[in-house]
Design a protein around this motif. Sequence first.
Motif: not given
Length: 452
Positions: A76-85, A91-96, A99-102
Amino acid sequence: MLLTDWNHILDNILPDESSEAYISDIFVRPLIKALGFNQQEHFSEFTTGNGTVDFAARKNVDSDIFALSRVNPYLLIEVKAPATGAGAKFNLSEDTPQYINTREQIKRYLLASKCNTSQWGLITNSVHIQLFRRHGKVVFPATQSILIKKDNINAIVSNVKDLIHNPPKALTICVYNNKGGVGKTTTTVNLAATLVQQGKRVLVIDFDPQQGDLTKSLGLQVRKISLYDCLSDRYLNIHDTVQPFTVKFKSGKLLQFDVIPADPKLENLTEQDLATRIEKGSARLKDALKAFVYEYDYIFIDCPTNWMFFSQSSLYACDVVLIPTKHNNLASLDNAAKVIKELVPKVKAARRDGGPIALPIFFNGESITPPQLKTATQEIEAIITREMQVSKFNLLPYFWPKTTRANIDKTIYSLPSYAIVANAAFSRIPAAFKNSTAAEYYRGLAKEYFIL
């Protein structure tokens, strides 16, 4: 996929502007192909039974075309829009928080009713990517959340592809609390017996050489080649340390799990001795146990309480940490919190592969009266509140895992007290093999955490 192809794809991703649909088309579909799935082996918007995941994939089997049958997904693959700006969405950096929700989202999907065959879950926003593995009822990280770059994308894809097409069979479990007297050894041996009764192949490692209670309780002795020999000499065959523990029932039926006994050679070695004599130190046990991960369904590690080489090695080697506690022992609750918020993250940072994770606590082998339960609940509330204020660490999912945003459920799984469990060591047979009530208790524990 060639590096130049990924360069082109990554060049066309605009982190502040790319939508989820755009990421799905330009990044995820090529990723699925690179992972070895053709157009008939994946499709978008799969209904899991607990929400809709963005993509599902599975290899076709004979005339069963996955894109047509749409049953029994594997990945299974869950896709999110990117987040850097500034315009970032996820933002899928760990512990954000995102990220926790995803992470919890992909876990829900993997455990949903239409995904019983699913073994892998992937989350990505084209900036980060992380793979999760499902084993029975357990979902845990198979990689870190990795920042995607042009110079690592090929290695990422290669590693993910290798994992999903060559999945390890075993779930490795360390039974641990940084407090003694909570029934770690009893839990380990009876869970092993219970899972064998469920048709699983199980290996148990007694990595508490100073006590060796598990080895003694089964009446075993170390073989000519010991665990220490294999840890200190990587050229020895660790399979030579394994002993079968077999019970024959009156019906003639035989049940067996395998054991690596406690090694007396390790008993009197200092921490300095161990660091000097065992290459890679506390990371060595994990390497040694790789020989078994394609052979067994479950690998249990029983280790001592104190945070030293043996317990550090055991947490380093496992996928998940199972934490027995006592409702009437404040120290066991406090130390369970320490394992979850301090020791597991410390090992996770050292391993840098996403693991291990802590499972929710359970009350082990005590009868609980309503007043006692009220006192324990108040203490747990205080621990959760304190840690949230002091360290911002959320212990709630580990103490009250059934709580949701809509419903505060303070239920903690409790294994009842039963005399036959404590007395079983004298007969050298696990209680779950001897007594139907004990077997029922531990079957309940196994179903709560591990098996469907």
